[in-house]
Design a protein around this motif. Structure first.
Motif, PDB file in Angstrom:
ATOM      1  N   THR A   1       0.831  -1.206   0.000  1.00 46.41           N
ATOM      2  CA  THR A   1       0.000   0.000   0.000  1.00 46.41           C
ATOM      3  C   THR A   1       0.864   1.254   0.000  1.00 46.41           C
ATOM      4  O   THR A   1       0.591   2.217  -0.727  1.00 46.41           O
ATOM      5  CB  THR A   1      -0.929  -0.002   1.229  1.00 46.41           C
ATOM      6  N   ASP A   2       1.917   1.243   0.803  1.00 49.71           N
ATOM      7  CA  ASP A   2       2.841   2.377   0.851  1.00 49.71           C
ATOM      8  C   ASP A   2       3.486   2.629  -0.517  1.00 49.71           C
ATOM      9  O   ASP A   2       3.840   3.766  -0.835  1.00 49.71           O
ATOM     10  CB  ASP A   2       3.933   2.138   1.893  1.00 49.71           C
ATOM     11  N   ALA A   3       3.651   1.572  -1.291  1.00 49.42           N
ATOM     12  CA  ALA A   3       4.286   1.698  -2.611  1.00 49.42           C
ATOM     13  C   ALA A   3       3.298   2.114  -3.697  1.00 49.42           C
ATOM     14  O   ALA A   3       3.703   2.361  -4.840  1.00 49.42           O
ATOM     15  CB  ALA A   3       4.930   0.366  -2.995  1.00 49.42           C
TER      16      ALA A   3
ATOM     17  N   LYS B   1      -2.664  -1.151  -5.228  1.00 50.35           N
ATOM     18  CA  LYS B   1      -4.035  -1.286  -4.742  1.00 50.35           C
ATOM     19  C   LYS B   1      -4.258  -2.731  -4.299  1.00 50.35           C
ATOM     20  O   LYS B   1      -4.092  -3.662  -5.093  1.00 50.35           O
ATOM     21  CB  LYS B   1      -5.039  -0.909  -5.826  1.00 50.35           C
ATOM     22  N   VAL B   2      -4.621  -2.905  -3.042  1.00 51.70           N
ATOM     23  CA  VAL B   2      -4.823  -4.241  -2.479  1.00 51.70           C
ATOM     24  C   VAL B   2      -6.297  -4.414  -2.128  1.00 51.70           C
ATOM     25  O   VAL B   2      -6.850  -3.640  -1.336  1.00 51.70           O
ATOM     26  CB  VAL B   2      -3.965  -4.448  -1.213  1.00 51.70           C
ATOM     27  N   THR B   3      -6.914  -5.415  -2.713  1.00 52.83           N
ATOM     28  CA  THR B   3      -8.307  -5.738  -2.401  1.00 52.83           C
ATOM     29  C   THR B   3      -8.362  -7.157  -1.859  1.00 52.83           C
ATOM     30  O   THR B   3      -8.084  -8.111  -2.590  1.00 52.83           O
ATOM     31  CB  THR B   3      -9.211  -5.625  -3.647  1.00 52.83           C
ATOM     32  N   VAL B   4      -8.675  -7.295  -0.577  1.00 52.25           N
ATOM     33  CA  VAL B   4      -8.742  -8.621   0.035  1.00 52.25           C
ATOM     34  C   VAL B   4     -10.069  -9.273  -0.326  1.00 52.25           C
ATOM     35  O   VAL B   4     -11.147  -8.704  -0.095  1.00 52.25           O
ATOM     36  CB  VAL B   4      -8.590  -8.531   1.570  1.00 52.25           C
TER      37      VAL B   4
ATOM     38  N   LEU C   1      -4.329  -7.602  -6.643  1.00 54.31           N
ATOM     39  CA  LEU C   1      -3.278  -6.586  -6.574  1.00 54.31           C
ATOM     40  C   LEU C   1      -3.106  -5.926  -7.949  1.00 54.31           C
ATOM     41  O   LEU C   1      -2.941  -6.614  -8.950  1.00 54.31           O
ATOM     42  CB  LEU C   1      -1.954  -7.224  -6.142  1.00 54.31           C
ATOM     43  N   THR C   2      -3.138  -4.609  -7.982  1.00 50.88           N
ATOM     44  CA  THR C   2      -2.942  -3.879  -9.239  1.00 50.88           C
ATOM     45  C   THR C   2      -2.181  -2.589  -8.974  1.00 50.88           C
ATOM     46  O   THR C   2      -2.259  -2.015  -7.884  1.00 50.88           O
ATOM     47  CB  THR C   2      -4.293  -3.522  -9.905  1.00 50.88           C
ATOM     48  N   TRP C   3      -1.437  -2.142  -9.984  1.00 52.22           N
ATOM     49  CA  TRP C   3      -0.736  -0.853  -9.900  1.00 52.22           C
ATOM     50  C   TRP C   3      -0.380  -0.382 -11.303  1.00 52.22           C
ATOM     51  O   TRP C   3      -0.558  -1.112 -12.290  1.00 52.22           O
ATOM     52  CB  TRP C   3       0.521  -0.981  -9.041  1.00 52.22           C
ATOM     53  N   ARG C   4       0.098   0.844 -11.368  1.00 49.20           N
ATOM     54  CA  ARG C   4       0.496   1.412 -12.650  1.00 49.20           C
ATOM     55  C   ARG C   4       1.972   1.771 -12.613  1.00 49.20           C
ATOM     56  O   ARG C   4       2.503   2.163 -11.578  1.00 49.20           O
ATOM     57  CB  ARG C   4      -0.325   2.670 -12.964  1.00 49.20           C
ATOM     58  N   GLY C   5       2.615   1.661 -13.764  1.00 49.70           N
ATOM     59  CA  GLY C   5       4.012   2.058 -13.885  1.00 49.70           C
ATOM     60  C   GLY C   5       4.946   1.268 -12.989  1.00 49.70           C
ATOM     61  O   GLY C   5       4.734   0.087 -12.712  1.00 49.70           O
TER      62      GLY C   5
ATOM     63  N   ARG D   1       1.355  -6.529 -13.834  1.00 48.28           N
ATOM     64  CA  ARG D   1       1.146  -5.704 -12.647  1.00 48.28           C
ATOM     65  C   ARG D   1      -0.009  -6.275 -11.828  1.00 48.28           C
ATOM     66  O   ARG D   1      -1.023  -5.622 -11.579  1.00 48.28           O
ATOM     67  CB  ARG D   1       0.901  -4.254 -13.058  1.00 48.28           C
ATOM     68  N   THR D   2       0.203  -7.514 -11.430  1.00 45.27           N
ATOM     69  CA  THR D   2      -0.781  -8.262 -10.640  1.00 45.27           C
ATOM     70  C   THR D   2      -0.019  -9.108  -9.624  1.00 45.27           C
ATOM     71  O   THR D   2       1.210  -9.051  -9.541  1.00 45.27           O
ATOM     72  CB  THR D   2      -1.609  -9.216 -11.524  1.00 45.27           C
ATOM     73  N   GLY D   3      -0.768  -9.929  -8.887  1.00 46.26           N
ATOM     74  CA  GLY D   3      -0.135 -10.812  -7.919  1.00 46.26           C
ATOM     75  C   GLY D   3       0.738 -11.881  -8.536  1.00 46.26           C
ATOM     76  O   GLY D   3       1.459 -12.578  -7.807  1.00 46.26           O
ATOM     77  N   MET D   4       0.739 -11.996  -9.859  1.00 49.90           N
ATOM     78  CA  MET D   4       1.589 -12.981 -10.525  1.00 49.90           C
ATOM     79  C   MET D   4       2.953 -12.410 -10.894  1.00 49.90           C
ATOM     80  O   MET D   4       3.764 -13.091 -11.511  1.00 49.90           O
ATOM     81  CB  MET D   4       0.893 -13.503 -11.790  1.00 49.90           C
ATOM     82  N   ASN D   5       3.229 -11.167 -10.517  1.00 53.69           N
ATOM     83  CA  ASN D   5       4.529 -10.562 -10.812  1.00 53.69           C
ATOM     84  C   ASN D   5       5.629 -11.261 -10.016  1.00 53.69           C
ATOM     85  O   ASN D   5       5.554 -11.371  -8.793  1.00 53.69           O
ATOM     86  CB  ASN D   5       4.491  -9.066 -10.457  1.00 53.69           C
ATOM     87  N   ARG D   6       6.647 -11.730 -10.699  1.00 53.44           N
ATOM     88  CA  ARG D   6       7.696 -12.532 -10.054  1.00 53.44           C
ATOM     89  C   ARG D   6       8.455 -11.738  -8.991  1.00 53.44           C
ATOM     90  O   ARG D   6       8.794 -12.273  -7.931  1.00 53.44           O
ATOM     91  CB  ARG D   6       8.668 -13.065 -11.110  1.00 53.44           C
ATOM     92  N   GLN D   7       8.737 -10.462  -9.267  1.00 52.20           N
ATOM     93  CA  GLN D   7       9.438  -9.649  -8.272  1.00 52.20           C
ATOM     94  C   GLN D   7       8.615  -9.493  -6.997  1.00 52.20           C
ATOM     95  O   GLN D   7       9.133  -9.603  -5.883  1.00 52.20           O
ATOM     96  CB  GLN D   7       9.750  -8.260  -8.848  1.00 52.20           C
ATOM     97  N   LEU D   8       7.320  -9.262  -7.161  1.00 48.15           N
ATOM     98  CA  LEU D   8       6.450  -9.110  -5.994  1.00 48.15           C
ATOM     99  C   LEU D   8       6.335 -10.421  -5.220  1.00 48.15           C
ATOM    100  O   LEU D   8       6.299 -10.422  -3.990  1.00 48.15           O
ATOM    101  CB  LEU D   8       5.062  -8.633  -6.428  1.00 48.15           C
TER     102      LEU D   8
END
Length: 204
Positions: free
Chosen positions: A56-58, A61-64, A147-151, A170-177
């Protein structure tokens, strides 16, 4: 010529005799699950909350969508989905202690219609992965979150290191995340990539 009563009776669809309540969308209101991290277990709850805070700080957008799920709710979701998608015979669904549901209606088409109503009520119409009969959700050790975000975003891992995520998706499947989540003890589901929302204490 009169038709024997026995012949008339044999031509009628069988009526299933049961004291159980018939399946249908109303079952989705029973044994409710949770969307609150407060209902997660022990240290996993704190790990999830810390991970969510970092995201969230980054600017993510987190939707549980789900946390704790009772076993009986998992049972209803699993078999409702399977009757609709795997065409499982309603009469073959195994019983579970303490849950008086009758999956088999008067006609097979009615059983299927009721199961479809349950799938819709559980918001599983677009779900391509079979809901687990038993999962870490039943222990309060799993969370489903969108999980979603831009840029590009910069997320702190559990060690305080800031990681710049500039890759897709840019979802929960992002390897870095996923790697960042693991430092918190929140592990991405290791199975099919179709279950993007699911994270747990052990990746299952």
């Amino acid at each position: 010529m009169a038709i024997p009563n026995s012949a008339i009776n044999s031509a009628r669809p069988p009526v299933h005799q049961s004291n159980k309540a018939l399946s249908g969308p109303q079952w989705a209101q029973r044994f409710p699950g949770s969307k609150s991290t407060r209902d997660l277990s022990g240290t996993f709850r704190h790990a999830v909350e810390d991970f969510i805070q970092a995201m969230t700080d980054a600017g993510i957008k987190v939707t549980v969508e789900a946390t704790y799920r009772p076993i009986k709710r998992s049972y209803l979701m699993h078999w409702g989905w399977r009757i609709v998608n795997d065409r499982v015979d309603a009469d073959s669904v195994p019983a579970i202690d303490g849950l008086d549901i009758e999956w088999q209606h008067r006609m097979p088409a009615e059983s299927l219609h009721a199961a479809k109503g349950m799938v819709d009520a559980f918001a599983m119409r677009r779900l391509r992965t079979r809901p687990a009969l038993r999962s870490q959700h039943n222990l309060g050790l799993a969370i489903d979150m969108s999980l979603t975000w831009r840029g590009t975003v910069s997320v702190k891992d559990a060690n305080g290191k800031t990681v710049q995520i500039n890759t897709t998706p840019r979802t929960g499947m992002n390897r870095q995340l996923i790697e960042i989540g693991a430092t918190y003890g929140v592990k991405k589901y290791a199975g099919s990539g179709r279950d993007a929302p699911h994270w747990s204490n052990n990746g299952r």
